[in-house]
Design a protein around this motif. Sequence first.
Motif, PDB file in Angstrom:
ATOM      1  N   ARG A   1     -34.995  39.210 -21.916  1.00 44.48           N
ATOM      2  CA  ARG A   1     -34.586  37.270 -21.636  1.00 44.48           C
ATOM      3  C   ARG A   1     -36.077  37.073 -21.142  1.00 44.48           C
ATOM      4  NH1 ARG A   1     -29.287  36.869 -18.289  1.00 44.48           N
ATOM      5  NH2 ARG A   1     -28.503  37.470 -19.959  1.00 44.48           N
TER       6      ARG A   1
ATOM      7  N   SER B   1     -32.168  44.078 -11.406  1.00 45.49           N
ATOM      8  CA  SER B   1     -32.285  43.395 -13.176  1.00 45.49           C
ATOM      9  C   SER B   1     -31.619  44.068 -13.955  1.00 45.49           C
ATOM     10  CB  SER B   1     -32.281  42.363 -12.880  1.00 45.49           C
ATOM     11  OG  SER B   1     -33.348  41.948 -12.230  1.00 45.49           O
TER      12      SER B   1
ATOM     13  N   GLU C   1     -30.712  36.302 -10.063  1.00 43.16           N
ATOM     14  CA  GLU C   1     -29.812  35.138  -9.858  1.00 43.16           C
ATOM     15  C   GLU C   1     -29.292  35.509 -11.705  1.00 43.16           C
ATOM     16  OE1 GLU C   1     -31.157  32.711  -6.235  1.00 43.16           O
ATOM     17  OE2 GLU C   1     -31.357  31.523  -8.473  1.00 43.16           O
ATOM     18  N   SER C   2     -30.011  35.197 -12.525  1.00 41.14           N
ATOM     19  CA  SER C   2     -29.734  35.216 -13.279  1.00 41.14           C
ATOM     20  C   SER C   2     -28.794  36.328 -13.869  1.00 41.14           C
ATOM     21  CB  SER C   2     -31.501  34.971 -14.720  1.00 41.14           C
ATOM     22  OG  SER C   2     -31.043  35.333 -16.075  1.00 41.14           O
ATOM     23  N   TYR C   3     -28.699  37.785 -13.765  1.00 39.37           N
ATOM     24  CA  TYR C   3     -28.265  39.049 -14.335  1.00 39.37           C
ATOM     25  C   TYR C   3     -26.540  38.510 -13.421  1.00 39.37           C
ATOM     26  CZ  TYR C   3     -31.505  40.557 -17.215  1.00 39.37           C
ATOM     27  OH  TYR C   3     -32.259  40.460 -18.706  1.00 39.37           O
TER      28      TYR C   3
ATOM     29  N   ASN D   1     -25.130  35.695 -12.765  1.00 48.28           N
ATOM     30  CA  ASN D   1     -24.907  35.005 -13.390  1.00 48.28           C
ATOM     31  C   ASN D   1     -23.874  35.291 -14.577  1.00 48.28           C
ATOM     32  OD1 ASN D   1     -25.559  32.578 -11.902  1.00 48.28           O
ATOM     33  ND2 ASN D   1     -26.828  31.791 -12.545  1.00 48.28           N
ATOM     34  N   SER D   2     -24.538  36.442 -15.551  1.00 48.54           N
ATOM     35  CA  SER D   2     -24.382  36.806 -16.418  1.00 48.54           C
ATOM     36  C   SER D   2     -22.618  37.836 -16.421  1.00 48.54           C
ATOM     37  CB  SER D   2     -25.143  37.616 -17.640  1.00 48.54           C
ATOM     38  OG  SER D   2     -26.110  37.210 -17.628  1.00 48.54           O
TER      39      SER D   2
END
Length: 157
Positions: free
Chosen positions: A60, A45, A78-80, A82-83
Motif C-alpha cells: 500500500r 498496520s 490511519e489508512s488501515y 479506515n479499511s
Amino acid sequence: MRIGLGFDIHKLVKGKRLILGGIQIPYHSGLKGHSDGDVVFHSISDALAGALGIEDIGTRFPNTDKSIKGISSRLILESYFNSLRKMGGKIVNLDIVILTESPYIKPWYEMMKKNIAEVLKIDPSCIGIKAKTMEGLGEIGKKKAIACFASVLIENL
Ligand code: ZN
C-alpha cells in the motif's frame, strides 16, 4: 473474530529522530526508513492488514513511491484503521512487543498507548505494550536496530 500478526524492523542510525508509537523519544539515534521508521505503527498496520486479509504496508505504501518519502507513520496506521472501519470491524485488543536494547522505553508506554488508542478509537486499556532486550545478542542486541511484533484481535467483520 479474526486475529492478525505484524512484524517490523528498522536500522538505528545516528542523528535521526527516534519515533516509536508516534512518540518522539530522546535518543542519539533514530530509525532509518522511507517514512519516519516507526516500527510500532508499522507492525500494528500489518497486523490489521493480516486480520483483514488485505494488502500489507509494503504494497500500500511502497518505498519506491517518492511522493510518500518521510511521511508520518500515523497516516499509514490511519489508512488501515479506515479499511477496518469500511469493512465493519472493531478492535477487541492489541498486544505489542518491542525488541530494543536501548533506549529504555518503559517510561513511554502510557503515552504510546494513549497515542495508539487515539488513532484506533479504542480505550488504552485494550492495548498491551512491553519491551524486551535481546540480552546483547544479534544486531538488535548490538543496538543496530529496533524491531516490533504486534497482534490484534478484531470482531464483527
Ligand atoms: Zn517499517
